[in-house]
Scaffold this motif. Structure first.
Motif, PDB file in Angstrom:
ATOM      1  N   ASP A  55      22.259  21.731  39.254  1.00  0.00           N
ATOM      2  CA  ASP A  55      23.015  22.943  39.604  1.00  0.00           C
ATOM      3  C   ASP A  55      24.429  22.818  39.044  1.00  0.00           C
ATOM      4  O   ASP A  55      25.056  21.759  39.132  1.00  0.00           O
ATOM      5  N   LEU A  56      24.890  23.901  38.480  1.00  0.00           N
ATOM      6  CA  LEU A  56      26.214  23.939  37.849  1.00  0.00           C
ATOM      7  C   LEU A  56      27.102  24.884  38.651  1.00  0.00           C
ATOM      8  O   LEU A  56      26.735  26.047  38.866  1.00  0.00           O
ATOM      9  N   LEU A  57      28.236  24.375  39.116  1.00  0.00           N
ATOM     10  CA  LEU A  57      29.156  25.188  39.917  1.00  0.00           C
ATOM     11  C   LEU A  57      30.441  25.437  39.135  1.00  0.00           C
ATOM     12  O   LEU A  57      31.243  24.514  38.947  1.00  0.00           O
ATOM     13  N   GLY A  58      30.629  26.657  38.660  1.00  0.00           N
ATOM     14  CA  GLY A  58      31.874  27.020  37.999  1.00  0.00           C
ATOM     15  C   GLY A  58      32.972  27.158  39.043  1.00  0.00           C
ATOM     16  O   GLY A  58      32.749  27.722  40.118  1.00  0.00           O
ATOM     17  N   GLY A  77      31.934  32.961  46.088  1.00  0.00           N
ATOM     18  CA  GLY A  77      31.197  32.686  44.864  1.00  0.00           C
ATOM     19  C   GLY A  77      30.041  33.651  44.716  1.00  0.00           C
ATOM     20  O   GLY A  77      29.722  34.402  45.640  1.00  0.00           O
ATOM     21  N   TYR A  78      29.445  33.646  43.541  1.00  0.00           N
ATOM     22  CA  TYR A  78      28.243  34.460  43.306  1.00  0.00           C
ATOM     23  C   TYR A  78      27.319  33.659  42.403  1.00  0.00           C
ATOM     24  O   TYR A  78      27.757  32.800  41.639  1.00  0.00           O
ATOM     25  N   ASN A  79      26.036  33.965  42.508  1.00  0.00           N
ATOM     26  CA  ASN A  79      25.072  33.316  41.633  1.00  0.00           C
ATOM     27  C   ASN A  79      25.197  33.897  40.234  1.00  0.00           C
ATOM     28  O   ASN A  79      25.221  35.115  40.063  1.00  0.00           O
ATOM     29  N   GLY A  80      25.260  33.015  39.245  1.00  0.00           N
ATOM     30  CA  GLY A  80      25.306  33.448  37.846  1.00  0.00           C
ATOM     31  C   GLY A  80      23.955  33.230  37.191  1.00  0.00           C
ATOM     32  O   GLY A  80      22.952  32.983  37.863  1.00  0.00           O
ATOM     33  N   TYR A  91      23.044  28.290  38.173  1.00  0.00           N
ATOM     34  CA  TYR A  91      24.482  28.364  37.886  1.00  0.00           C
ATOM     35  C   TYR A  91      25.147  29.272  38.903  1.00  0.00           C
ATOM     36  O   TYR A  91      24.710  30.411  39.115  1.00  0.00           O
ATOM     37  N   THR A  92      26.178  28.753  39.539  1.00  0.00           N
ATOM     38  CA  THR A  92      26.942  29.528  40.507  1.00  0.00           C
ATOM     39  C   THR A  92      28.388  29.541  40.067  1.00  0.00           C
ATOM     40  O   THR A  92      28.906  28.524  39.617  1.00  0.00           O
ATOM     41  N   ASP A  93      29.028  30.670  40.185  1.00  0.00           N
ATOM     42  CA  ASP A  93      30.426  30.745  39.775  1.00  0.00           C
ATOM     43  C   ASP A  93      31.292  31.103  40.981  1.00  0.00           C
ATOM     44  O   ASP A  93      30.985  32.036  41.711  1.00  0.00           O
ATOM     45  N   PHE A  94      32.352  30.341  41.155  1.00  0.00           N
ATOM     46  CA  PHE A  94      33.256  30.572  42.282  1.00  0.00           C
ATOM     47  C   PHE A  94      34.516  31.306  41.818  1.00  0.00           C
ATOM     48  O   PHE A  94      34.595  31.755  40.666  1.00  0.00           O
TER      49      PHE A  94
END
Lengths: 407, 407
Positions: B333-336, B153-156, B119-122
């Motif tokens: 992979d999930l990209l917020g 972004g950062y890795n969640g 999970y990555t959040d932008f």
């Protein structure tokens, strides 16, 4: 004291893999990757040993990863280790049955020893944090105000954790020269290593359920050497405000053998003295550091010597902090310690520090180096020294290939 | 235009799930979780339909997750969608065979629709970045200098991504009051939502192999609503220098239905104008934004209305950036997107912004609220409006439970 094995090479004082160690890996000789245990210069085919009914387990060694055993918890780990010790000890009755299951390590290709669930990287060496902080933010803001209270960490990328021996392509990314108006895009020019230890989570914890440091310690299955390859120029431009991202995402190398917490237990030491009291949830009432000698080489030339005991925060503290918010921890989570730097310039764990931001080139066999060039091979090594034996990690190595053409 | 179905409820102008949508979920009615497709107020048992030979696929719908189909790539996705459309269209010959495979959505318990790899959040909404930057760092340093060049972004944390309807325990952690000498440890007092979209990676990319924005766009399987629950007080103390960690690690909720890129295609719009030219690897020559109306509710009272088109960086751009260093991207992979805030105070995507740091309480049915209290239920909704129909996401909801006792 050395535990003697009937595998003679395991009794040599300089082998990384005496009977005292028994680390877990995944090896391949001709086709199929399977679970193995290092003993001297041989590998015990653990999958075969289990099938033959020698290990007292079922279905713990049949995947090409040690996760099933890792999930079983400390009692199962202790029983499995005790059984392996019996099988391989000098005078063992099982020698005849076990001997055909040994294969030469030199012929094996190693794989990742476990399936990495998620990868988190910490920042737990005070010397490293101070050095990097000085270069990135100036001496006045070197150590962030939270550093003496929190085991600072960030989530890394698990998809690019690779086993020692895997080549690594030079990363591409955005960088911005101080004097430039706008960033540019291209191959990294300040490619670096980070000399770290990786702690591996065995037993999981549930979402919404924090754990104590004592519980965290029991959850840790073992350790590997870890090189958190870093693109310093990309990092400098991207890392504010949300932390390192692409600068660290392209590769993380780990050594192929999981050295268990049990094997390291004789080398446990107290953590460093605290400048400020820790909050109770981070306190430990057991020695949670380890006396493990570490070194880094570039193209066969040693560039650093340090020790795992330099870590201000232990893996148990990092794991307790990681779960403190209610974050679920999983079998196969990998926790990088953060770069381990000692107090003096020969004990720094990154080229950034060793060359002080590229200002002081290293002499690599007559060839000056600041950061990594294409074709360079970087190797980490580590071992704990016992009385007449060592518990070693083997090597964590990787060679840098040229950057890809952008599509 | 509405594609009419023989499932009558799918033809209602206000259903989220007309034949035009056909989103993918995992449902359970009495025991076993299985793949399903939403149609009106019913769910098509996709596992059963595949077993009956109706879908033209094999082994794509038999797990309790859509990852196998997701990994197959755009051609397989298009063929599967076309076949579903045939089966469910008004006048379909297959009606008799399909009808027994429909179950009422109201009776189903939903699960995560796919196995989250990472999970990555932008941080891709300019208004959000400006608002938060103003509160955390002051108006002069609101928008970081790299923001107009990099999809930051950062890795969640993937282990705590949960499906809508899952209760969330209030997180515990370190916070430090401005005037305090030292931090303290306890339940979060500034618990917040982040109204986001989540993009889901279908086809993977290899380590060391960057992708173009056009390739990235083709890798995206679909979208969900995403609530990146955030502990603002923990975040403020921990996030420097390596980014948010425990403040975001305790829970991320997603809506249960993956709305495919194909279903959203009619609502594609151009991204916002660029203040500064993007580097070529981030440019797109196709409309990569979406006109999707979004809202947030607290305890049934609407607190925000915004739109996905507010995003400065699209998922295609984020994904191309994510892979740019050579980072391998994986199926699941999930990209917020990052919190989606519009220009005015009624369109902010977090309580931090809506209450301006807690200074301006909201009126929730006569009860003032700054941040979330125990027992509060937060719900996100979203849909794209077509001519006489909508393509909707359903709801993404969660109720906050009291903090755990620390062990």
């Amino acid at each position: 004291m050395l535990n003697r094995s009937w595998v003679e090479s395991a009794n040599a004082p300089d082998t990384d893999f005496p009977l005292n160690n028994l680390p877990y890996g995944v090896f391949e000789i001709g086709g199929e990757a399977r679970c193995g245990v290092a003993i001297g210069d041989m590998i015990l085919d653990a999958a075969g040993a289990e099938k033959a009914g020698l290990t007292g387990t079922e279905g713990r060694c049949q995947d090409a990863a040690w996760n099933p055993l890792m999930a079983d918890g400390p009692k199962a780990w202790a029983a499995f280790r005790a059984r392996l010790t019996e099988l391989l000890a000098e005078g063992s009755d099982a020698r005849k049955a076990v001997e055909p299951l040994l294969v030469p390590m030199a012929e094996a290709r190693m794989h990742l020893p476990f399936t990495v669930a998620e990868y988190t990287d910490f920042y737990a060496s005070r010397h490293h944090a101070t050095n990097v902080g000085t270069m990135f933010r100036g001496a006045d803001n070197a150590l962030p105000p939270n550093w003496l209270h929190i085991p600072i960490g960030y989530n890394g990328r698990a998809s690019t954790v690779v086993v020692s021996g895997t080549d690594v392509r030079r990363p591409v990314g955005q960088t911005k020269a101080k004097e430039a108006d706008a960033p540019s895009f291209g191959p990294c020019r300040r490619l670096d290593i980070e000399l770290e230890m990786g702690a591996i989570v065995g037993t999981p914890s549930a979402m919404g359920e924090p754990v104590t440091t004592a519980q965290a310690q029991e959850m840790i299955f073992g350790y590997v050497l870890l090189n958190d390859w870093s693109a310093r120029d990309i990092q400098a431009w991207e890392y504010q405000p949300l932390g390192p991202f692409q600068a660290k995402a392209f590769a993380t190398s780990i050594s192929p053998w999981i050295v268990t917490r049990a094997a390291l237990a004789p080398f446990a030491v107290d953590g460093p003295p605290r400048e400020k009291d820790l909050l109770p949830y981070l306190e430990t009432d057991f020695p949670d550091g380890y006396d493990v000698s570490l070194s880094a080489e570039m193209n066969g030339h040693e560039i650093s010597r340090t020790n795992m005991r330099e870590l201000y925060y232990s893996a148990a503290q990092q794991l307790a902090h990681h779960a403190s918010s209610g974050c679920a921890m999983r079998t196969g989570d990998l926790l990088g310690s953060g770069t381990i730097s000692g107090p003096d310039a020969s004990s720094y764990g990154s080229l950034l520090e060793l060359t002080w931001g590229g200002e002081r080139p290293l002499d690599i066999g007559g060839s000056p180096r600041t950061f990594i060039e294409d074709g360079d091979t970087l190797t980490l090594r580590g071992h704990a020294q016992g009385d007449g034996y060592r518990v070693g990690f083997g090597a964590c190595t990787g060679t840098i290939l040229p950057a890809p053409d952008f599509p």
